[in-house]
Write an enzyme that holds these catalytic residues in place. Sequence first.
Site, mmCIF file in Angstrom:
data_model
loop_
_atom_site.group_PDB
_atom_site.id
_atom_site.type_symbol
_atom_site.label_atom_id
_atom_site.label_comp_id
_atom_site.label_asym_id
_atom_site.label_seq_id
_atom_site.Cartn_x
_atom_site.Cartn_y
_atom_site.Cartn_z
ATOM 1 N N CYS A 2 26.739 59.893 46.277
ATOM 2 C CA CYS A 2 27.828 60.877 46.651
ATOM 3 C C CYS A 2 29.170 60.525 46.019
ATOM 4 O O CYS A 2 29.449 59.351 45.946
ATOM 5 C CB CYS A 2 27.892 60.911 48.075
ATOM 6 S SG CYS A 2 26.513 61.340 48.713
ATOM 7 N N ARG A 27 27.444 59.239 38.772
ATOM 8 C CA ARG A 27 26.865 58.380 40.161
ATOM 9 C C ARG A 27 25.497 59.219 40.585
ATOM 10 O O ARG A 27 24.760 58.633 41.539
ATOM 11 C CB ARG A 27 27.774 58.615 41.463
ATOM 12 C CG ARG A 27 29.240 57.951 40.938
ATOM 13 C CD ARG A 27 30.304 58.168 41.938
ATOM 14 N NE ARG A 27 30.287 57.575 43.314
ATOM 15 C CZ ARG A 27 30.588 56.455 43.601
ATOM 16 N NH1 ARG A 27 31.324 55.760 42.433
ATOM 17 N NH2 ARG A 27 30.352 55.992 44.728
ATOM 18 N N TRP A 75 24.346 63.360 47.075
ATOM 19 C CA TRP A 75 22.906 62.675 46.686
ATOM 20 C C TRP A 75 22.127 62.758 47.931
ATOM 21 O O TRP A 75 22.594 61.890 49.088
ATOM 22 C CB TRP A 75 23.222 61.418 46.139
ATOM 23 C CG TRP A 75 22.123 60.976 45.348
ATOM 24 C CD1 TRP A 75 21.644 61.180 44.053
ATOM 25 C CD2 TRP A 75 20.984 59.890 45.946
ATOM 26 N NE1 TRP A 75 20.450 60.469 43.779
ATOM 27 C CE2 TRP A 75 20.145 59.875 44.677
ATOM 28 C CE3 TRP A 75 20.830 59.194 47.099
ATOM 29 C CZ2 TRP A 75 18.874 59.093 45.164
ATOM 30 C CZ3 TRP A 75 19.659 58.490 47.125
ATOM 31 C CH2 TRP A 75 19.017 58.181 46.131
ATOM 32 N N ASN A 99 30.516 59.967 52.297
ATOM 33 C CA ASN A 99 29.440 59.291 51.350
ATOM 34 C C ASN A 99 29.289 58.155 52.353
ATOM 35 O O ASN A 99 29.846 57.357 53.063
ATOM 36 C CB ASN A 99 30.474 58.770 50.062
ATOM 37 C CG ASN A 99 29.381 57.784 49.378
ATOM 38 O OD1 ASN A 99 28.278 57.665 49.463
ATOM 39 N ND2 ASN A 99 30.101 57.032 48.537
ATOM 40 N N GLY A 100 27.858 58.079 52.361
ATOM 41 C CA GLY A 100 27.435 56.848 53.130
ATOM 42 C C GLY A 100 26.112 57.177 53.939
ATOM 43 O O GLY A 100 25.553 58.528 53.874
ATOM 44 N N GLU A 474 13.022 44.741 31.364
ATOM 45 C CA GLU A 474 14.004 45.670 31.332
ATOM 46 C C GLU A 474 13.706 46.937 30.425
ATOM 47 O O GLU A 474 14.096 48.151 30.747
ATOM 48 C CB GLU A 474 15.159 44.701 30.872
ATOM 49 C CG GLU A 474 16.435 45.623 30.504
ATOM 50 C CD GLU A 474 16.984 46.385 31.621
ATOM 51 O OE1 GLU A 474 16.642 46.365 32.850
ATOM 52 O OE2 GLU A 474 17.899 47.447 31.178
ATOM 53 N N LYS A 478 14.105 51.077 31.479
ATOM 54 C CA LYS A 478 14.647 51.765 30.935
ATOM 55 C C LYS A 478 14.128 53.127 30.350
ATOM 56 O O LYS A 478 14.405 54.277 30.337
ATOM 57 C CB LYS A 478 15.269 50.989 29.599
ATOM 58 C CG LYS A 478 16.802 51.589 29.102
ATOM 59 C CD LYS A 478 17.836 50.973 30.049
ATOM 60 C CE LYS A 478 17.862 50.713 31.468
ATOM 61 N NZ LYS A 478 18.669 49.821 32.012
ATOM 62 N N GLU A 481 12.901 55.227 33.386
ATOM 63 C CA GLU A 481 13.755 55.962 34.333
ATOM 64 C C GLU A 481 14.416 56.876 33.476
ATOM 65 O O GLU A 481 14.866 58.122 34.118
ATOM 66 C CB GLU A 481 15.003 54.992 34.835
ATOM 67 C CG GLU A 481 15.948 54.412 33.678
ATOM 68 C CD GLU A 481 17.287 53.758 34.570
ATOM 69 O OE1 GLU A 481 17.529 52.751 33.869
ATOM 70 O OE2 GLU A 481 17.697 54.019 35.502
ATOM 71 N N HIS A 497 -6.229 39.708 32.542
ATOM 72 C CA HIS A 497 -6.594 39.652 33.876
ATOM 73 C C HIS A 497 -6.562 41.031 34.798
ATOM 74 O O HIS A 497 -6.594 40.999 35.776
ATOM 75 C CB HIS A 497 -5.497 38.649 34.594
ATOM 76 C CG HIS A 497 -5.423 37.090 33.747
ATOM 77 N ND1 HIS A 497 -6.632 36.360 34.234
ATOM 78 C CD2 HIS A 497 -4.869 36.527 33.260
ATOM 79 C CE1 HIS A 497 -6.291 35.326 33.557
ATOM 80 N NE2 HIS A 497 -5.152 35.418 32.844
ATOM 81 N N LYS A 592 24.089 56.193 40.092
ATOM 82 C CA LYS A 592 24.599 55.095 39.609
ATOM 83 C C LYS A 592 24.751 53.894 40.431
ATOM 84 O O LYS A 592 24.448 52.757 40.003
ATOM 85 C CB LYS A 592 25.823 55.448 38.650
ATOM 86 C CG LYS A 592 26.433 54.484 37.769
ATOM 87 C CD LYS A 592 25.616 54.129 36.616
ATOM 88 C CE LYS A 592 26.230 52.868 35.716
ATOM 89 N NZ LYS A 592 25.151 52.386 34.849
HETATM 90 O O1 M6R Z 1 25.248 48.367 40.350
HETATM 91 P P1 M6R Z 1 24.175 47.564 40.231
HETATM 92 O O2 M6R Z 1 24.060 46.475 38.965
HETATM 93 O O3 M6R Z 1 24.053 46.538 41.261
HETATM 94 O O4 M6R Z 1 22.945 48.409 40.162
HETATM 95 C C1 M6R Z 1 21.496 47.675 40.225
HETATM 96 C C2 M6R Z 1 20.332 48.860 39.889
HETATM 97 O O5 M6R Z 1 20.602 49.850 40.561
HETATM 98 C C3 M6R Z 1 20.790 49.519 38.413
HETATM 99 O O6 M6R Z 1 20.599 48.395 37.354
HETATM 100 C C4 M6R Z 1 19.420 50.333 38.245
HETATM 101 O O7 M6R Z 1 18.394 49.627 38.072
HETATM 102 C C5 M6R Z 1 20.015 51.075 36.619
HETATM 103 N N1 M6R Z 1 19.588 52.387 36.816
HETATM 104 C C6 M6R Z 1 18.966 50.552 35.605
HETATM 105 O O8 M6R Z 1 19.414 51.086 34.330
#
Ligand code: M6R
Length: 597
Positions: A2, A27, A75, A99-100, A474, A478, A481, A497, A592
């Site tokens: 949010c 966000r 959100w 927000n929260g 990683e 990417k 997501e 395995h 975000k």
């Molecule tokens: O702000 P942060 O680095 O703590 O966030 C951690 C994860 O939420 C963040 O890296 C998330 O995995 C990304 N969307 C990946 O691209």
Amino acid sequence: MCGIVGYIGPDNAAPILLNGLSKLEYRGYDSAGIAIYNNGKIEIVREVGKLANLYQTTDGGSAMPGAPGIGHTRWATHGRPSERNAHPHSTERFSLVHNGIIENTQYLKKKYLSKVSFDSETDTEIIVRMLQTFCDGGEEPFTAIAHIISEVEGSYALAIMDREHPEVIYAVKNKSPLLVGRGDGFNMIGSDAMAMIKHTNTFYELMDREFAVLTCDSVEIYTRYGKHVKREPFTADLDLTDTEKGTYPHYMLKEIEEQPVVIRRIIEEYTNENGDLTINDKILKDLKECDKVYMIACGTSYHAALVGCKMLESLAGKSASAYISSEFEYDMPILSQKPLFVFISQSGETADSRAVMVNVKEKGYKTLTITNVKGSTLSREAEHTLLLYAGPEISVASTKAYTAQIAVLAVLASCVAGKKCPLDLKYELSVAANVIEGLCSERDSYKELAREYVGDSTRCFYIGRGLDYFVCLEGALKMKEISYVQTEGFAAGELKHGTIALIEKDTPVIAIVSQENTDLHTRSNIEEVVSRGAKVLTISRSGLSMKKDSIIVGDVAEILTPLVTVVPTQYLAYYVALLHDRDIDKPRNLAKSVTVG
Ligand code: M6R
């Protein structure tokens, strides 16, 4: 998660709020709304879906004249995304955005609101109803807000408007991020500086369980007991252009291509007057004195932590392990005698990491936060902070923050190693920056490879060993997501395995080969999948490369290879997502800053 914006001043609030909300879109959200005071009434418009819908309904804000105003991107956590659940939530007198997550809703409903009927399924509505109830009972808004802070458990950033007092708006904060922006003849509230930077670069920080009373000309901050707090404002060194896409079609592409600049900036920021890489003496002392470093992080930051631990061990001989925050929180291992906790977080607001921070601080352990956001919660709460200097990362998919985290972790490891460091790290980092620049100039070829190797496949595998395996994790994150192609990263040696059962004709496999002690082993794993029909795209390091490899990255110090091998994986994810016509910067269901645990 949010986003909140508030404005009180002489101008019409709606266009200002809409612009602020657009800067918070990164966000993540699923609905949006604004409340505007006009001629004795508070008018509210809420829309499900993109902010563009709200722009359209309000004619860019011009259909809603008046001020003050508050706005929100939601959100969904409590209650599905719908107009009814979108914020602001209101009573006959108050409007509020939140927000929260409120944790003691049942208790609050039972204690204060047993006779009240609710319009929405949200936890937020409870707060606005409590405010109305307390004021109906004779409290002034000021005391009612303090009363709410003393009763409500959980995380909340609030912006509140009072129809009977349009000359003020309120900001309230506990655990969720919120800043107050100070202007000349106006004041603002925002979830972060980016929402307000068009109008001001001067901000007040609110601490947990504090609230602020804003008029056009003043900002007064109070504790939950109503005691006045004297707080100096700070200036954010944020450039408006940092928050714009410029000529790029997506923030993600812009941020991928900013990586060489970010690494060079890190070298500069961490270089002392003698030209040596350096970190603060106190941080160094704590790092040297601890017997083990525990790195705590989520998602991409966790993947950077895996690399960081290897760096500490191989460059400085310091024992280090990385943990996923949400796992560590509930399943803490037996700790060493003298641990140091290092929190790695782009946003500095991630709730899972913060929960660990609260826990280990209670136990009296030392803490360091590595973050991109100065003044963020994890930064404020840790004893020490190291900044990433990556500039705002807007795309939900983290790219430049990952490389910045690795670069800063490399600096940290080399400083701990001191004269024993086997590398001239400053030089090696600048080589890596140059290699990334070279990779960026090849972007068209990645587009072609993305089409040829992944195309419209619904799944994909990354394989590699050692540091390459960490990059595989990683790269896979990417890819999944933003493209929604199911992608998994595997330690290449693990394939036989179990996972190899999934390989069939044309299964896309992306292999990373950059480690001297394992390159031949990974090559034989490549052969294993090729013989079962996989289409293998190999990313290799020059020196270990073979003619048939699709992407060859320039040579860098072996411990720094994740900085460069990750770059093609970012592009591949980007171009596959583009092929699938995805909302690249705002993938579905993701936010975000993940400010709920
Ligand atoms: O702000 P942060 O680095 O703590 O966030 C951690 C994860 O939420 C963040 O890296 C998330 O995995 C990304 N969307 C990946 O691209």
